[in-house]
Design an enzyme around this catalytic site. Sequence first.
Site, PDB file in Angstrom:
ATOM      1  N   LYS A   1      12.341  31.411  12.428  1.00 46.66           N
ATOM      2  CA  LYS A   1      13.477  30.511  12.709  1.00 46.66           C
ATOM      3  C   LYS A   1      13.228  29.737  13.995  1.00 46.66           C
ATOM      4  O   LYS A   1      12.448  30.152  14.853  1.00 46.66           O
ATOM      5  CB  LYS A   1      14.797  31.278  12.815  1.00 46.66           C
ATOM      6  CG  LYS A   1      14.863  32.379  13.903  1.00 46.66           C
ATOM      7  CD  LYS A   1      15.288  31.902  15.279  1.00 46.66           C
ATOM      8  CE  LYS A   1      15.205  33.032  16.311  1.00 46.66           C
ATOM      9  NZ  LYS A   1      15.211  32.627  17.687  1.00 46.66           N
TER      10      LYS A   1
ATOM     11  N   VAL B   1       4.115  36.738  17.514  1.00 47.51           N
ATOM     12  CA  VAL B   1       4.839  37.918  18.008  1.00 47.51           C
ATOM     13  C   VAL B   1       5.399  37.633  19.400  1.00 47.51           C
ATOM     14  O   VAL B   1       4.712  37.042  20.238  1.00 47.51           O
ATOM     15  CB  VAL B   1       3.898  39.145  18.044  1.00 47.51           C
ATOM     16  CG1 VAL B   1       4.587  40.354  18.675  1.00 47.51           C
ATOM     17  CG2 VAL B   1       3.448  39.496  16.635  1.00 47.51           C
ATOM     18  N   ALA B   2       6.642  38.071  19.625  1.00 43.60           N
ATOM     19  CA  ALA B   2       7.346  37.846  20.901  1.00 43.60           C
ATOM     20  C   ALA B   2       7.313  36.371  21.277  1.00 43.60           C
ATOM     21  O   ALA B   2       7.146  36.013  22.434  1.00 43.60           O
ATOM     22  CB  ALA B   2       6.765  38.714  22.019  1.00 43.60           C
ATOM     23  N   GLY B   3       7.466  35.518  20.265  1.00 47.54           N
ATOM     24  CA  GLY B   3       7.378  34.076  20.479  1.00 47.54           C
ATOM     25  C   GLY B   3       8.707  33.359  20.415  1.00 47.54           C
ATOM     26  O   GLY B   3       8.765  32.134  20.423  1.00 47.54           O
ATOM     27  N   GLY B   4       9.821  34.103  20.275  1.00 48.86           N
ATOM     28  CA  GLY B   4      11.121  33.446  20.162  1.00 48.86           C
ATOM     29  C   GLY B   4      11.366  32.872  18.779  1.00 48.86           C
ATOM     30  O   GLY B   4      12.192  31.983  18.599  1.00 48.86           O
ATOM     31  N   MET B   5      10.636  33.380  17.760  1.00 47.86           N
ATOM     32  CA  MET B   5      10.826  32.885  16.389  1.00 47.86           C
ATOM     33  C   MET B   5      11.330  33.989  15.466  1.00 47.86           C
ATOM     34  O   MET B   5      11.293  33.865  14.238  1.00 47.86           O
ATOM     35  CB  MET B   5       9.523  32.292  15.854  1.00 47.86           C
ATOM     36  CG  MET B   5       9.047  31.117  16.697  1.00 47.86           C
ATOM     37  SD  MET B   5       7.753  30.187  15.893  1.00 47.86           S
ATOM     38  CE  MET B   5       8.700  29.204  14.722  1.00 47.86           C
ATOM     39  N   ALA B   6      11.809  35.083  16.064  1.00 47.49           N
ATOM     40  CA  ALA B   6      12.454  36.175  15.330  1.00 47.49           C
ATOM     41  C   ALA B   6      11.547  36.849  14.310  1.00 47.49           C
ATOM     42  O   ALA B   6      11.992  37.231  13.227  1.00 47.49           O
ATOM     43  CB  ALA B   6      13.752  35.693  14.665  1.00 47.49           C
ATOM     44  N   GLY B   7      10.263  37.010  14.655  1.00 48.21           N
ATOM     45  CA  GLY B   7       9.318  37.628  13.727  1.00 48.21           C
ATOM     46  C   GLY B   7       9.665  39.075  13.417  1.00 48.21           C
ATOM     47  O   GLY B   7       9.596  39.503  12.264  1.00 48.21           O
TER      48      GLY B   7
ATOM     49  N   SER C   1      12.634  40.469  13.620  1.00 47.41           N
ATOM     50  CA  SER C   1      13.868  40.439  12.820  1.00 47.41           C
ATOM     51  C   SER C   1      13.544  40.092  11.373  1.00 47.41           C
ATOM     52  O   SER C   1      14.108  40.672  10.434  1.00 47.41           O
ATOM     53  CB  SER C   1      14.830  39.376  13.379  1.00 47.41           C
ATOM     54  OG  SER C   1      15.120  39.645  14.725  1.00 47.41           O
TER      55      SER C   1
ATOM     56  N   ASP D   1      19.543  38.773  15.255  1.00 45.49           N
ATOM     57  CA  ASP D   1      18.895  37.704  14.488  1.00 45.49           C
ATOM     58  C   ASP D   1      18.569  38.116  13.051  1.00 45.49           C
ATOM     59  O   ASP D   1      18.136  37.288  12.251  1.00 45.49           O
ATOM     60  CB  ASP D   1      17.573  37.293  15.160  1.00 45.49           C
ATOM     61  CG  ASP D   1      17.788  36.482  16.433  1.00 45.49           C
ATOM     62  OD1 ASP D   1      18.942  36.098  16.711  1.00 45.49           O
ATOM     63  OD2 ASP D   1      16.802  36.244  17.142  1.00 45.49           O
TER      64      ASP D   1
HETATM   65  P1  ATP Z   1      13.624  36.844  18.910  1.00 49.97           P
HETATM   66  O1  ATP Z   1      13.289  35.427  18.626  1.00 49.97           O
HETATM   67  O2  ATP Z   1      14.460  37.508  17.846  1.00 49.97           O
HETATM   68  O3  ATP Z   1      14.121  37.100  20.286  1.00 49.97           O
HETATM   69  P2  ATP Z   1      10.803  37.239  19.223  1.00 49.97           P
HETATM   70  O4  ATP Z   1      10.288  36.341  18.141  1.00 49.97           O
HETATM   71  O5  ATP Z   1      10.768  36.740  20.606  1.00 49.97           O
HETATM   72  O6  ATP Z   1      12.265  37.694  18.829  1.00 49.97           O
HETATM   73  P3  ATP Z   1       9.431  39.438  18.016  1.00 49.97           P
HETATM   74  O7  ATP Z   1       8.183  38.857  17.444  1.00 49.97           O
HETATM   75  O8  ATP Z   1      10.527  39.753  17.087  1.00 49.97           O
HETATM   76  O9  ATP Z   1       9.987  38.551  19.215  1.00 49.97           O
HETATM   77  O10 ATP Z   1       8.974  40.731  18.825  1.00 49.97           O
HETATM   78  C1  ATP Z   1       9.615  41.205  19.984  1.00 49.97           C
HETATM   79  C2  ATP Z   1       9.160  42.647  20.224  1.00 49.97           C
HETATM   80  O11 ATP Z   1       9.694  43.462  19.199  1.00 49.97           O
HETATM   81  C3  ATP Z   1       7.652  42.829  20.138  1.00 49.97           C
HETATM   82  O12 ATP Z   1       7.042  42.684  21.369  1.00 49.97           O
HETATM   83  C4  ATP Z   1       7.500  44.216  19.562  1.00 49.97           C
HETATM   84  O13 ATP Z   1       7.343  45.180  20.576  1.00 49.97           O
HETATM   85  C5  ATP Z   1       8.824  44.524  18.864  1.00 49.97           C
HETATM   86  N1  ATP Z   1       8.741  44.592  17.365  1.00 49.97           N
HETATM   87  C6  ATP Z   1       9.372  45.489  16.603  1.00 49.97           C
HETATM   88  N2  ATP Z   1       9.128  45.279  15.302  1.00 49.97           N
HETATM   89  C7  ATP Z   1       8.317  44.226  15.220  1.00 49.97           C
HETATM   90  C8  ATP Z   1       7.716  43.542  14.132  1.00 49.97           C
HETATM   91  N3  ATP Z   1       7.893  43.918  12.852  1.00 49.97           N
HETATM   92  N4  ATP Z   1       6.966  42.464  14.407  1.00 49.97           N
HETATM   93  C9  ATP Z   1       6.799  42.082  15.692  1.00 49.97           C
HETATM   94  N5  ATP Z   1       7.310  42.716  16.759  1.00 49.97           N
HETATM   95  C10 ATP Z   1       8.074  43.778  16.544  1.00 49.97           C
END
Ligand code: ATP
Length: 317
Positions: A14, A100-106, A108, A141
């Site tokens: 997202k 991962v941890a990129g703000g794209m809700a991976g 979630s 999310d």
């Molecule tokens: P959001 O946009 O919802 O804030 P995000 O995109 O910044 O999230 P995610 O990729 O969801 O971040 O990962 C954040 C942290 O969640 C990761 O650093 C990891 O430790 C943990 N995590 C738990 N489950 C997962 C998963 N299936 N995939 C990636 N990271 C996960």
Amino acid sequence: MTRPAAVTVRVPAKVNVQLAVGPARPDGFHDLANVFLAVGLYDEVTAAPADSLRITCAGPDADKVPLDRTNLAARAAELLAARYGLAPDVHLHIAKDIPVAGGMAGGSADGAAALVACDALWGTGASRAELLDICAELGSDVPFSLVGGAALGTGRGEKLSSLDVGGTFHWVFAAADGGLSTPAVYREFDRLTPGAVAPEADEALLAALRAGDPFALAGALANDLQPAAVSLRPSLTDTLAAGTAAGALASLVSGSGPTTAFLAEGEESARRIAEALTASGTCRSARVAASPAPGATVLAASPAPGSPADLGWAPTP
Ligand code: ATP
């Protein structure tokens, strides 16, 4: 009824086209007006029977994904199993393409996908409302990853109402090296924004989505977390400037970052912006994606070995 041997679910990333953030609440969360748009960058989660709960992950960022029970996909399987009195004995394989941890809700996205996959694998037949309930328990999310399209999230983002989108928007997403912790970005927001006010959805932005008008949307994009993400990662300023110089209609930090998002006039222009961003050396990689995208969707349910469907015929419905 024969249960499938494995179920694969595809789930989108997202981008927040509006992320208005209020002051911290007594429970530590923030009230949000969060306009989510699902974009065509996908993870796929495959659920198959196993002796115990097991997570595997493949993809460019796989080494950053936890493989224990803190993985949102594992938690989703456990919550669904607990509700139906089942053992969460499942192998969940995540084919990870969302940064991962990129703000794209991976994370979630994987939680929502695992929930849908386990529901189909175990034949639990949970209603949409029940699945959404479990999603909300997993994280703010997660419900949006289940529904996809476009939606306005209020509360801490988990109360969703779907929105109409009148056309296709073309984006470029630039991944940065390393992640940003969402709680750390909110803490920085609190420090930088002592006078945060109650958040409200922007009517001009909702109208731009309805009209499918990228120029109007570009003028309305807003992310209250952007100053906090840039403060923690000042190099994002260079990436944002490189996208604007390459012809993006608007450049912004995606959610809590550090992925940056660039809205393009069309598909061709998105491709050119992605090439320019990659060449600029201000990001790790740049990808094009279109929106809106559908939510968590069952792609394939492979038949159990020896079942009628596996043997090449299926009973008449
Ligand atoms: P959001 O946009 O919802 O804030 P995000 O995109 O910044 O999230 P995610 O990729 O969801 O971040 O990962 C954040 C942290 O969640 C990761 O650093 C990891 O430790 C943990 N995590 C738990 N489950 C997962 C998963 N299936 N995939 C990636 N990271 C996960």
